[in-house]
Each structure stands twice: as structure tokens, then as C-alpha cells.
Enzyme design. Sequence first.
Site, short mmCIF file in Angstrom:
data_model
loop_
_atom_site.label_atom_id
_atom_site.label_comp_id
_atom_site.label_asym_id
_atom_site.label_seq_id
_atom_site.Cartn_x
_atom_site.Cartn_y
_atom_site.Cartn_z
CD GLU A 84 -3.01 -0.86 0.20
OE1 GLU A 84 -3.25 0.30 -0.18
OE2 GLU A 84 -3.61 -1.85 -0.24
CB THR A 125 10.00 4.85 0.42
OG1 THR A 125 9.81 6.26 0.36
CG2 THR A 125 9.49 4.37 1.78
CG ASP A 126 12.64 9.57 -0.23
OD1 ASP A 126 11.47 9.16 -0.07
OD2 ASP A 126 12.91 10.55 -0.94
CD GLU A 127 6.93 9.07 1.88
OE1 GLU A 127 6.20 8.92 2.86
OE2 GLU A 127 6.51 9.36 0.76
CE1 TYR A 153 4.31 3.46 1.39
CE2 TYR A 153 5.44 5.56 1.71
CZ TYR A 153 5.31 4.36 1.04
OH TYR A 153 6.20 4.05 0.03
CE LYS A 157 7.97 0.49 1.23
NZ LYS A 157 7.75 -0.65 0.28
NE ARG A 276 0.18 13.62 2.33
CZ ARG A 276 0.93 13.17 1.33
NH1 ARG A 276 2.24 13.11 1.46
NH2 ARG A 276 0.39 12.77 0.20
P1 NAD Z 1 1.42 1.27 -6.44
O1 NAD Z 1 0.47 1.58 -5.33
O2 NAD Z 1 1.25 1.93 -7.75
O3 NAD Z 1 1.40 -0.32 -6.72
C1 NAD Z 1 1.38 -1.25 -5.69
C2 NAD Z 1 1.03 -2.62 -6.29
O4 NAD Z 1 1.06 -3.58 -5.23
C3 NAD Z 1 -0.36 -2.69 -6.92
O5 NAD Z 1 -0.30 -3.35 -8.16
C4 NAD Z 1 -1.17 -3.50 -5.93
O6 NAD Z 1 -2.22 -4.24 -6.52
C5 NAD Z 1 -0.09 -4.40 -5.34
N1 NAD Z 1 -0.45 -4.92 -4.02
C6 NAD Z 1 -0.96 -4.23 -2.97
N2 NAD Z 1 -1.17 -5.07 -1.94
C7 NAD Z 1 -0.76 -6.30 -2.35
C8 NAD Z 1 -0.72 -7.57 -1.72
N3 NAD Z 1 -1.15 -7.76 -0.46
N4 NAD Z 1 -0.23 -8.61 -2.41
C9 NAD Z 1 0.20 -8.46 -3.71
N5 NAD Z 1 0.15 -7.28 -4.34
C10 NAD Z 1 -0.31 -6.21 -3.67
O7 NAD Z 1 2.86 1.53 -5.84
P2 NAD Z 1 4.19 2.06 -6.56
O8 NAD Z 1 4.19 3.53 -6.57
O9 NAD Z 1 4.40 1.31 -7.80
O10 NAD Z 1 5.28 1.60 -5.48
C11 NAD Z 1 5.89 0.32 -5.57
C12 NAD Z 1 6.85 0.17 -4.41
O11 NAD Z 1 7.84 1.19 -4.46
C13 NAD Z 1 6.18 0.31 -3.03
O12 NAD Z 1 6.77 -0.65 -2.19
C14 NAD Z 1 6.54 1.72 -2.58
O13 NAD Z 1 6.62 1.78 -1.18
C15 NAD Z 1 7.90 1.89 -3.23
N6 NAD Z 1 8.28 3.28 -3.56
C16 NAD Z 1 7.44 4.06 -4.32
C17 NAD Z 1 7.85 5.33 -4.68
C18 NAD Z 1 6.98 6.23 -5.53
O14 NAD Z 1 7.32 7.40 -5.73
N7 NAD Z 1 5.88 5.74 -6.07
C19 NAD Z 1 9.09 5.83 -4.25
C20 NAD Z 1 9.92 5.00 -3.48
C21 NAD Z 1 9.50 3.73 -3.14
O1 TDX Z 2 -3.42 16.36 -3.94
C1 TDX Z 2 -2.25 16.46 -3.55
N1 TDX Z 2 -1.74 17.71 -3.27
C2 TDX Z 2 -0.48 17.92 -2.82
O2 TDX Z 2 -0.07 19.06 -2.58
C3 TDX Z 2 -1.37 15.32 -3.38
C4 TDX Z 2 -1.87 13.93 -3.67
C5 TDX Z 2 -0.10 15.55 -2.92
N2 TDX Z 2 0.34 16.80 -2.62
C6 TDX Z 2 1.71 16.98 -2.11
C7 TDX Z 2 2.07 16.10 -0.93
C8 TDX Z 2 3.54 15.86 -1.12
O3 TDX Z 2 4.29 16.91 -0.54
O4 TDX Z 2 2.60 16.58 -3.16
C9 TDX Z 2 3.74 15.89 -2.64
C10 TDX Z 2 3.79 14.50 -3.26
O5 TDX Z 2 2.70 13.77 -2.76
P1 TDX Z 2 2.45 12.24 -3.19
O6 TDX Z 2 2.41 12.15 -4.66
O7 TDX Z 2 1.27 11.74 -2.41
O8 TDX Z 2 3.80 11.55 -2.75
P2 TDX Z 2 4.56 11.46 -1.32
O9 TDX Z 2 3.65 11.66 -0.20
O10 TDX Z 2 5.76 12.35 -1.42
O11 TDX Z 2 5.01 9.91 -1.35
C11 TDX Z 2 5.53 9.32 -2.58
O12 TDX Z 2 6.92 9.23 -2.58
C12 TDX Z 2 7.51 8.27 -1.76
C13 TDX Z 2 4.92 7.96 -2.85
O13 TDX Z 2 3.51 8.06 -2.86
C14 TDX Z 2 5.39 6.94 -1.87
O14 TDX Z 2 4.88 5.64 -2.18
C15 TDX Z 2 6.90 6.89 -1.92
O15 TDX Z 2 7.39 6.03 -0.95
#
Ligand code: NAD
Ligand code: TDX
Length: 338
Positions: A84, A125-127, A153, A157, A276
Site C-alpha cells: 500500500e 522509500t526515502d520516507e 505508511y 515501510k 496533510r
Molecule cells: P502502487 O500503489 O502503484 O502499486 C502497488 C502494487 O502492489 C499494486 O499493483 C497492488 O495491486 C499491489 N499490491 C498491494 N497489496 C498487495 C498484496 N497484499 N499482495 C500483492 N500485491 C499487492 O505503488 P508504486 O508507486 O508502484 O510503489 C511500488 C513500491 O515502491 C512500493 O513498495 C513503494 O513503497 C515503493 N516506492 C514508491 C515510490 C513512488 O514514488 N511511487 C518511491 C519509493 C518507493
Molecule cells: O493532492 C495532492 N496535493 C499535494 O499538494 C497530493 C496527492 C499531494 N500533494 C503533495 C504532498 C507531497 O508533498 O505533493 C507531494 C507529493 O505527494 P504524493 O504524490 O502523495 O507523494 P509522497 O507523499 O511524497 O510519497 C511518494 O513518494 C515516496 C509515494 O507516494 C510513496 O509511495 C513513496 O514512498
Amino acid sequence: MKILVTGGAGFIGVNFVYYMLEKYADYDIVCLDALTYAGNLKSLDGAMDNPKFTFVKGSISDKDFVDKLFEKEKFDIVVNFAAESHVDRSIENPFIFLETNIMGTACLLEASKKYGVSRYHQVSTDEVYGDLPLDRPDLFFTEETPIHTSSPYSSSKASADLLCLAFNRTYGLPVTISRCSNNYGPYQFPEKLIPLMIVRAQENQSLPVYGEGLNVRDWLYVEDHCKAIDMIIHNGRVGEVYNVGGHNEKQNIEVVRTLLKALGKSESLITYVKDRAGHDLRYAIDPTKISTELGWLPETKFEDGMERTIRWYLDNKQWTDDIKSGEYAEYSRRVYGD
Ligand code: NAD
Ligand code: TDX
């Protein structure tokens, strides 16, 4: 070589599946995904006919199911993207984050240990490092920065990361971890900042910017993240954490203005909304370790990556239209009031 990619129907996972199928024509890729609201089988259309690709529907938190899959498939490498991933949803309801991100990771680690995989890679994640102050541009996250999380979240992680390191230390499981900054690119679910703003601006809907829009994120094009993971699973040192990010910090408001300009839309669409809860101020990665040890460097400039991303969303309107008609419609009404 047989690789399990969990969460391969989500944003980064899909991009990774395509990257690996193209680069390693002789690898077998098995994608395990529960197809939650964030998973989209249509995104994998381009892989389904490839004989080296298999899709399996199931949850990483289903311990018996995961065990049977590992017993049958005998994976060499596991790359865990499944999670998630949306901070705002974790603030609304933390529990599914704990179930998937912590218990799911534990199930995968246990099966990886039992069936002797040669590498388990955790996509983190860097978070997990919390945030940096806005007035100290000299500070960056290194792999030694203490874990200090803000949201349910990021806490989930971080817990998963600690479990991975424990499985390495206690059982000798060959684990690596990558901690990447914010990704952007094709197939990202339109609840995240960049696709949300592209999709809403196209429909002349208000663009909800949290607080004053001054929070900073360090943006990386998704393909550069995929390349980093590829390098780590093949050449990274076992038991190590690698930060991934390309020194590309932007204030949220800057990103939104850039998008509006590229789309030819008015800045009057910007609406400042309630901040947020616990909102992290600034993320900024120091990627020295992965650059010096593995030779990784980001290749896509922000301007080029944004252009490719915007073009993809304009060309794939059906992809977002399908999403908007599902569970997301209710979420959007609740959060954005439309
Ligand atoms: P996303 O939410 O787009 O995709 C997550 C996927 O995981 C989905 O396909 C969902 O169906 C699947 N999933 C959820 N619960 C599951 C379960 N119980 N079993 C099997 N599959 C399940 O996420 P994303 O943005 O592609 O992120 C992927 C990974 O990278 C995550 O672990 C996230 O923490 C990490 N990450 C994301 C970002 C970012 O900017 N998006 C940055 C750094 C790290
Ligand atoms: O409607 C919005 N308005 C807004 O100002 C949303 C959705 C976000 N924001 C801001 C919040 C954050 O400062 O934009 C920035 C980016 O938000 P998100 O896209 O929700 O990303 P963030 O919270 O930074 O987390 C993302 O990066 C690290 C990914 O969702 C994570 O999965 C990842 O680990």
C-alpha cells in the site's frame, strides 16, 4: 534465471517488468499481484503474450499461498514492490498498510529463506528517514541517516526494512534494500501528485495543493529507478541499503506550475487546501553510495521525463478514465469533493 516481481501491476512494478523483459530476453519473470485498487492488469497488456512472462493473482500476506508458489516456481530472485503506497490513505486507515507492508514482507522473507532464493530485494522509500528542514539545503539523506518516520505508511515501510535486515543477520538471507525518492512516469495511479494534477488540469478541475505548496520532493524518472534495482540485484552487496535519487529537488508548487504551463492551462486552477497531517517538509537523497559502488547515475532529465510523462497521459486517456470509474471515484469525491 527466474525472478518474482511482486506488485508488478502497480506503477513502478509495471515499468520494471517491461524493463526486465526487454533487457533480459532469457529471464523468466513471474508477477504476483493482488490487484488492489492500485493494481491494473491492463497495464501489463504488453507482457501477457510474452512466453517468458507469467501473471499470478494473489496476496503477499497469504502465507500458505506464498509458500506454495515458491515451492512450485523455485525463484532465484525476489523483488518486492507490493505495498500500500499512498500516504494520504495511510492517514485515513493505517491497518491495511501494516497487513500488506509488514506482514506481507514477512511472508515473502519466510518463503525466501525456506526455498533458498539467491537474492531478496526490498523496494523501500526515502520516507523511512522522515524529513529534512526547508532552510538547510546542505542536508541530504544518506544510508546512515537514522530511521525516523512520520506517517503510518512510512512507519510500515521502515518496519519492513528492519525485518529484511533481521532476516539477513539472523538467518543469513541474502537481502538488499533500495530507498528511492519520489518517482514519476507512465502508469502512475492518479492519486499521486503528478498524474493527479495532469488528469485534473485536462478536465479544468481545481488542483488541490496542500498547505502553501512549499514542501520539497526529489523527483526521479521511473526508468532510472528500475535501472538502479537491476544493478543492485545483480551487483549490490548483500546486507546493504542503497539510496536512489537524482538531486532533482522541486517545491510542489513549482511542479504544478510546470505542468500547467506544459498543458497550456491557467494557474487559476490552483487551489490551496488544508495541509496533510504530519506532512514531511523536504526529501533529498545523497546517491553517492550507489553511484560510486555500482556506477548508477540518473539518465533522464526532469524536463524530458515530464514531457514523456505528460505525453503518455494525454495518449492514454482511456487508462485513467477506466480507473476514475472504479473505487477511485468514491475516494476522489470524499477527498476532493467532486
Ligand atoms: P502502487 O500503489 O502503484 O502499486 C502497488 C502494487 O502492489 C499494486 O499493483 C497492488 O495491486 C499491489 N499490491 C498491494 N497489496 C498487495 C498484496 N497484499 N499482495 C500483492 N500485491 C499487492 O505503488 P508504486 O508507486 O508502484 O510503489 C511500488 C513500491 O515502491 C512500493 O513498495 C513503494 O513503497 C515503493 N516506492 C514508491 C515510490 C513512488 O514514488 N511511487 C518511491 C519509493 C518507493
Ligand atoms: O493532492 C495532492 N496535493 C499535494 O499538494 C497530493 C496527492 C499531494 N500533494 C503533495 C504532498 C507531497 O508533498 O505533493 C507531494 C507529493 O505527494 P504524493 O504524490 O502523495 O507523494 P509522497 O507523499 O511524497 O510519497 C511518494 O513518494 C515516496 C509515494 O507516494 C510513496 O509511495 C513513496 O514512498
